[in-house]
Scaffold this active site. Sequence first.
Site, PDB file in Angstrom:
ATOM      1  N   ASP A 175      79.025 -44.959 -26.065  1.00 23.37           N
ATOM      2  CA  ASP A 175      78.894 -45.889 -24.945  1.00 23.37           C
ATOM      3  C   ASP A 175      78.371 -45.266 -23.667  1.00 23.37           C
ATOM      4  OD1 ASP A 175      80.987 -44.299 -24.202  1.00 23.37           O
ATOM      5  OD2 ASP A 175      82.509 -45.872 -24.167  1.00 23.37           O
ATOM      6  N   HIS A 193      88.410 -38.553 -15.850  1.00 25.18           N
ATOM      7  CA  HIS A 193      87.024 -38.596 -15.359  1.00 25.18           C
ATOM      8  C   HIS A 193      86.436 -39.986 -15.186  1.00 25.18           C
ATOM      9  CE1 HIS A 193      85.182 -39.837 -19.177  1.00 25.18           C
ATOM     10  NE2 HIS A 193      86.093 -39.092 -19.754  1.00 25.18           N
TER      11      HIS A 193
HETATM   12  C1  UD1 Z   1      79.872 -39.335 -18.860  1.00 22.71           C
HETATM   13  C2  UD1 Z   1      79.820 -40.715 -19.519  1.00 22.71           C
HETATM   14  C3  UD1 Z   1      81.202 -41.132 -19.976  1.00 22.71           C
HETATM   15  C4  UD1 Z   1      81.850 -40.059 -20.832  1.00 22.71           C
HETATM   16  C5  UD1 Z   1      81.850 -38.756 -20.065  1.00 22.71           C
HETATM   17  C6  UD1 Z   1      82.425 -37.652 -20.911  1.00 22.71           C
HETATM   18  C7  UD1 Z   1      78.187 -42.311 -18.662  1.00 22.71           C
HETATM   19  C8  UD1 Z   1      77.902 -43.391 -17.703  1.00 22.71           C
HETATM   20  N1  UD1 Z   1      79.360 -41.710 -18.560  1.00 22.71           N
HETATM   21  O1  UD1 Z   1      80.592 -39.479 -17.667  1.00 22.71           O
HETATM   22  O2  UD1 Z   1      81.098 -42.330 -20.738  1.00 22.71           O
HETATM   23  O3  UD1 Z   1      83.152 -40.461 -21.122  1.00 22.71           O
HETATM   24  O4  UD1 Z   1      80.491 -38.413 -19.724  1.00 22.71           O
HETATM   25  O5  UD1 Z   1      82.788 -36.549 -20.153  1.00 22.71           O
HETATM   26  O6  UD1 Z   1      77.365 -42.005 -19.498  1.00 22.71           O
HETATM   27  N2  UD1 Z   1      78.561 -32.464 -14.309  1.00 22.71           N
HETATM   28  C9  UD1 Z   1      78.138 -31.149 -14.272  1.00 22.71           C
HETATM   29  N3  UD1 Z   1      77.983 -30.480 -15.452  1.00 22.71           N
HETATM   30  C10 UD1 Z   1      78.248 -31.033 -16.670  1.00 22.71           C
HETATM   31  C11 UD1 Z   1      78.686 -32.376 -16.708  1.00 22.71           C
HETATM   32  C12 UD1 Z   1      78.827 -33.075 -15.519  1.00 22.71           C
HETATM   33  O7  UD1 Z   1      77.923 -30.600 -13.203  1.00 22.71           O
HETATM   34  O8  UD1 Z   1      78.114 -30.353 -17.697  1.00 22.71           O
HETATM   35  C13 UD1 Z   1      78.732 -33.210 -13.011  1.00 22.71           C
HETATM   36  C14 UD1 Z   1      77.394 -33.504 -12.334  1.00 22.71           C
HETATM   37  O9  UD1 Z   1      77.590 -33.483 -10.947  1.00 22.71           O
HETATM   38  C15 UD1 Z   1      77.104 -34.933 -12.821  1.00 22.71           C
HETATM   39  C16 UD1 Z   1      78.505 -35.516 -12.791  1.00 22.71           C
HETATM   40  O10 UD1 Z   1      79.353 -34.467 -13.276  1.00 22.71           O
HETATM   41  O11 UD1 Z   1      76.184 -35.604 -11.996  1.00 22.71           O
HETATM   42  C17 UD1 Z   1      78.698 -36.754 -13.622  1.00 22.71           C
HETATM   43  O12 UD1 Z   1      78.215 -36.592 -14.947  1.00 22.71           O
HETATM   44  P1  UD1 Z   1      77.798 -37.923 -15.766  1.00 22.71           P
HETATM   45  O13 UD1 Z   1      77.344 -37.524 -17.113  1.00 22.71           O
HETATM   46  O14 UD1 Z   1      76.885 -38.763 -14.955  1.00 22.71           O
HETATM   47  O15 UD1 Z   1      79.134 -38.745 -15.844  1.00 22.71           O
HETATM   48  P2  UD1 Z   1      80.523 -38.415 -16.505  1.00 22.71           P
HETATM   49  O16 UD1 Z   1      81.551 -38.844 -15.534  1.00 22.71           O
HETATM   50  O17 UD1 Z   1      80.535 -37.040 -17.024  1.00 22.71           O
HETATM   51  N1  UDP Z   2      87.581 -31.803 -24.524  1.00 15.85           N
HETATM   52  C1  UDP Z   2      87.159 -30.471 -24.549  1.00 15.85           C
HETATM   53  N2  UDP Z   2      87.418 -29.690 -23.448  1.00 15.85           N
HETATM   54  C2  UDP Z   2      88.066 -30.154 -22.358  1.00 15.85           C
HETATM   55  C3  UDP Z   2      88.471 -31.515 -22.344  1.00 15.85           C
HETATM   56  C4  UDP Z   2      88.205 -32.300 -23.442  1.00 15.85           C
HETATM   57  O1  UDP Z   2      86.573 -30.004 -25.527  1.00 15.85           O
HETATM   58  O2  UDP Z   2      88.275 -29.381 -21.405  1.00 15.85           O
HETATM   59  C5  UDP Z   2      87.268 -32.653 -25.702  1.00 15.85           C
HETATM   60  C6  UDP Z   2      88.369 -33.545 -26.226  1.00 15.85           C
HETATM   61  O3  UDP Z   2      89.138 -32.899 -27.222  1.00 15.85           O
HETATM   62  C7  UDP Z   2      87.598 -34.731 -26.781  1.00 15.85           C
HETATM   63  C8  UDP Z   2      86.395 -34.830 -25.867  1.00 15.85           C
HETATM   64  O4  UDP Z   2      86.260 -33.553 -25.247  1.00 15.85           O
HETATM   65  O5  UDP Z   2      87.109 -34.479 -28.091  1.00 15.85           O
HETATM   66  C9  UDP Z   2      86.625 -35.896 -24.843  1.00 15.85           C
HETATM   67  O6  UDP Z   2      85.676 -35.809 -23.847  1.00 15.85           O
HETATM   68  P1  UDP Z   2      85.788 -36.643 -22.489  1.00 15.85           P
HETATM   69  O7  UDP Z   2      87.220 -36.887 -22.151  1.00 15.85           O
HETATM   70  O8  UDP Z   2      84.948 -35.917 -21.502  1.00 15.85           O
HETATM   71  O9  UDP Z   2      85.024 -37.986 -22.833  1.00 15.85           O
HETATM   72  P2  UDP Z   2      85.474 -39.381 -23.470  1.00 15.85           P
HETATM   73  O10 UDP Z   2      86.082 -39.113 -24.791  1.00 15.85           O
HETATM   74  O11 UDP Z   2      86.400 -40.048 -22.505  1.00 15.85           O
HETATM   75  O12 UDP Z   2      84.189 -40.134 -23.580  1.00 15.85           O
END
Ligand code: UD1
Ligand code: UDP
Length: 370
Positions: free
Chosen positions: A95, A213
Amino acid sequence: MRVVSVFGTRPEAIKMAPVIKELENSPHIESIICSTGQHREMLSPVLKIFDIKPDHDLDILVPGQSLNSLFSRTLAKMSDLYADLAPDRVLVHGDTTTAGAAALAAFHNNISVGHVEAGLRTHNMNEPWPEELNRRLVDLMADQLYAPTQGAKNNLLSEHLGERQIIVTGNTVIDALLFIRDKLAHDDEFATTIANGFPQLDPSKKLILVTGHRRESFGEGFRQFALALRDIASMPNVQLIYPVHLNPNVQTPVREILSGLDNVFLIAPLDYPAFVYLMNRATLIISDSGGIQEEAPSLGKLVLVTRNVTERPEAVEAGTVELVGTDRERIVDRCLHYLREPELLNHISKAKNPYGDGKAAQRIVKEITK
Ligand code: UD1
Ligand code: UDP
């Protein structure tokens, strides 16, 4: 058959890894791996542990990225990539914006889309936001829908998507989790190195593992959540460990409210095996994560989910998930309730996992090659 598997975030990579491995084993498939790079630091350890090397990395991450810029950049770059590769099928997961944009780019180019983890619904467009819309969009565009549970399939049928190919596969996160659990069980050196990575933890104290998050909780929701954690940390004999998501909207309130407490360990996001180790070791988990709700029943752990609704009702039924929202008092109240009732936690540890048997990826690839 040329199949392009797309992922961009940490959870997509964890959950697509077993599918990619299975595709690579199929003599009928030319497997091409594409990372959009929606995540960077949080993605690379997943690729390392599952030994996945993307053929294409679109490197789209921008700090503090907005949904529209992320979506439009992904859409444009995926469209160009499909023009070069001319795949027969594209696989997306879940999603995220990566999934929504990669599927739309395929749909616009008349390429068949397979949706891994199809059919989950909260029936509320605002929670999770924007993920509920992304997942529905992808389901509408896909011709093959791999539903992890019968409940997810029923959701798709109730939306009149029954003319598509819908199969119940189990969730691929269980395939990934079992792979790591086996590695931890059979590789002593690997397991010891991970366990030695947490010298700050006191074995005599109860351990609460925390993550968070979700975009819909930014602002006041995150403040309430962090204040609740501070209240819980003031109780005797507890310690909290919290790998903090790299999003600045998360880092700022969490560090403002929770820094400097000697029993709250704010750490960098962990690689998957270390996180699985901590889930196993925790007394309970507080999180808004989707994937963790699915992993918890396999590990017999309770997750207090800091959301108002969930698209994982099976975990609620299994007794391993309780929704507590982002209200400070409620989070504290429910957490202390369980900490005082070890019998309840013991009962939960025997829960049955409703998310599959670790063979979801096999079922998906069998369907693709039929
Ligand atoms: C995204 C997904 C969410 C998922 C989550 C898992 C969307 C809209 N959201 O949310 O569904 O549950 O990932 O974690 O697709 N950032 C870094 N380095 C990284 C990752 C993130 O610096 O490796 C920071 C950056 O500032 C980035 C911000 O986090 O702009 C947000 O990342 P983004 O992928 O847009 O949204 P998530 O909240 O991670
Ligand atoms: N996870 C990980 N390291 C972390 C936190 C979570 O490997 O520090 C794993 C967790 O076991 C799960 C996945 O990341 O498999 C969940 O990711 P996140 O919560 O970012 O996204 P969501 O599942 O809500 O989309």
